[in-house]
Design an enzyme around this catalytic site. Structure first.
Site: not given
Length: 398
Positions: A57, A60, A122
Site C-alpha cells: 500500500s 497509494k 488504506s
C-alpha cells in the site's frame, strides 16, 4: 583515589563510544531500509536501498500525489462527485481480505472523501474509484503513475495498479519511496496533514489509521503510510520532526507489524540522537554582492532559489568551506532570477554539493555616454587581467 578517577574515566570513554556510533548503519533486519534527512536529503543509514521489492500500500502515496497535483492544477476539484462503478464496489472479489473504505455501487462520493479513505484506512476500493474518475480505467492511471515516477526521478520503481495489491511486475525501492515521500510533503504540505489523522468514519463505520506509530508519544511522528501483502511482507514509511530536523525512515520487507514498528523507532531515535540539520542559506536572501559592469548600479545582489541545509553529526564540528564561482564577467543588463554562477560546499577540499546562484534584482544599463566610456575601460581592464593571469601561470609552472 587516582584508581577511582581512572576507572571513572574508562567508563566514560566506553559510554561515549556506545552513544556515538562509528558506522553509518544501525543493526536492524528488514530486507531493505533507508533513513534520510528531509531538508538536506542526506542519507544517514541504509541497507539495500536499491533492492526492488513489492511496495504493497505504499503505492497509494503515488496515487495520492497525483490526486494532490490534479487538485492543485485545477484539473479536478475536492468537491467533485464520483459515481461508484461495480469494479470499485467493496464487494469486488479482488479486494477480499484487504483494506477497504466500504464504498457501495452507485453511491456518489466526493473526491476529498475518497482521498481520505485511501490515505487513512488504506481503502483499495477508494483507489479504484479515483482512477476511474481521473483516467477512466486502471491501465491508463498506472501509465500516468509511471510518467510521474520519471518526472520525480524514481529510478527503480514500476507501477501496475493504484492500490498496491500484489503484482510481480510492480516494484519499488526504499530509496525511491523516501524520495517520493519527501516530494509529497514538500509539494503538498496541506494534503500531507491528512496522513496524521488517526480515525476515519464512512457509512457509519469507524476505522483507525493503519499507522500505529501515530500513537507513539516519544517521537513526534506525523505520517506517513503502511503496507502489507504476502509478497511484500510488512512495509512502512514514517516521517517525524524534532526541532528543526525532520527525518524520513522507510522499512521494506519486515516480518511483522511489530518488527516494522520497532525498526522505525530505532532508526528515528538513532537519527535524532546523533544528527542535526541546519539551514545555511535562505531562499531569495542576499548572500553576496558581485561587481557588475555597464550598469546603473556597480553591485548586484546574489542569492539562491531555494533554502540550503546541511546535516551533520552532533559530536563533530562542521568544517565545510564555501566556494563561489561566477560563470562570466557580469555586464548589464542583468535580469532578476538570471543564473549567473554557482556556490559549492567543500569538505576536505572536495566538492560535496553545488547550487546555482541567481541575480536577485534587475540591473539596467547606464546611459549611452557613460556606457561607451565604461565599455572601453572594461575591455582594457579585461585585457590587462588576462595578461596578468597568464604571467602567474608561467611563474607557477617554473
Amino acid at each position: 583515589m587516582k584508581k577511582i578517577k581512572k576507572i571513572i574515566l574508562i567508563i566514560s570513554l566506553l559510554l561515549l563510544n556506545i552513544s556515538i556510533p562509528k558506522s553509518k548503519n544501525i543493526k536492524i533486519n528488514p530486507e531493505s531500509y533507508i533513513l534520510v534527512d528531509f531538508y538536506s536529503n542526506k542519507i544517514l543509514a541504509k541497507k539495500n536501498p536499491d533492492l526492488k521489492l513489492a511496495p504493497a500500500s505504499l503505492t497509494k502515496i503515488m496515487t495520492n500525489y497525483i490526486v494532490s497535483d490534479y487538485i492543485k492544477k485545477k484539473k479536478i476539484n475536492k468537491k467533485d462527485l464520483v459515481l461508484i462503478k461495480e469494479n470499485s464496489w467493496y464487494k469486488n472479489p479482488i479486494f477480499k481480505n484487504s483494506s477497504l473504505m466500504f464504498i457501495k455501487k452507485n453511491q456518489k462520493i466526493k473526491i476529498d472523501k475518497l482521498n481520505k479513505g485511501m490515505i487513512i484506512t488504506s481503502g483499495n476500493d477508494a483507489c479504484i474509484a479515483i482512477t476511474n474518475y481521473i483516467s477512466d480505467n486502471e491501465e491508463k492511471f498506472t501509465n500516468l503513475m509511471n510518467k510521474y515516477s520519471k518526472i520525480i526521478n524514481l529510478k527503480n520503481t514500476n507501477f501496475k495498479n493504484s492500490h498496491g495489491l500484489d503484482n510481480i511486475n510492480q516494484y519499488t525501492t526504499s530509496r525511491d519511496i523516501a524520495k517520493l515521500s519527501i516530494k509529497l510533503i514538500k509539494n503538498f504540505p496541506k494534503e500531507y496533514k491528512i496522513y496524521k489523522k488517526k480515525f476515519f468514519i464512512f457509512n457509519n463505520i469507524k476505522q483507525k489509521n493503519r499507522n500505529d506509530l501515530l500513537w507513539y508519544k516519544k517521537i513526534n511522528i506525523d505520517g506517513i503510510k503502511t503496507g502489507h501483502t504476502d509478497l511484500a511482507k510488512y512495509n512502512i514509511v514514517v516521517s517525524a520532526k524534532k526541532k528543526k530536523t525532520r527525518l524520513i525512515a522507510v522499512i521494506l520487507g519486515a516480518e511483522s507489524i511489530k518488527d516494522r514498528n520497532i525498526y522505525s523507532k530505532k532508526l528515528l531515535k538513532w537519527g535524532f540522537n546523533n544528527f542535526k540539520t541546519k539551514k545555511i542559506f535562505s531562499k531569495n536572501k542576499t548572500i553576496r554582492y558581485e561587481n557588475i559592469w555597464l550598469g546603473k548600479e556597480n553591485k548586484i545582489k546574489v542569492g539562491l532559489n531555494k533554502n540550503i541545509y546541511i546535516t551533520f553529526k552532533k559530536n563533530k564540528k562542521q568544517k565545510n568551506k564555501i566556494h563561489y564561482k561566477i560563470f562570466n564577467i557580469l555586464k548589464a543588463p542583468i535580469y532578476k532570477n538570471q543564473i549567473i554562477g554557482k556556490i559549492c560546499l567543500l569538505k576536505k577540499n572536495k566538492f560535496q554539493k553545488c547550487f546555482l546562484l541567481k541575480s536577485l534584482t534587475d540591473i539596467e544599463t547606464k546611459n549611452k555616454i557613460q556606457y561607451i566610456f565604461e565599455y572601453i575601460y572594461m575591455n582594457i581592464y579585461i585585457f590587462i587581467s588576462n595578461i596578468f593571469n597568464k604571467l602567474i601561470k608561467i611563474i607557477k609552472n617554473e
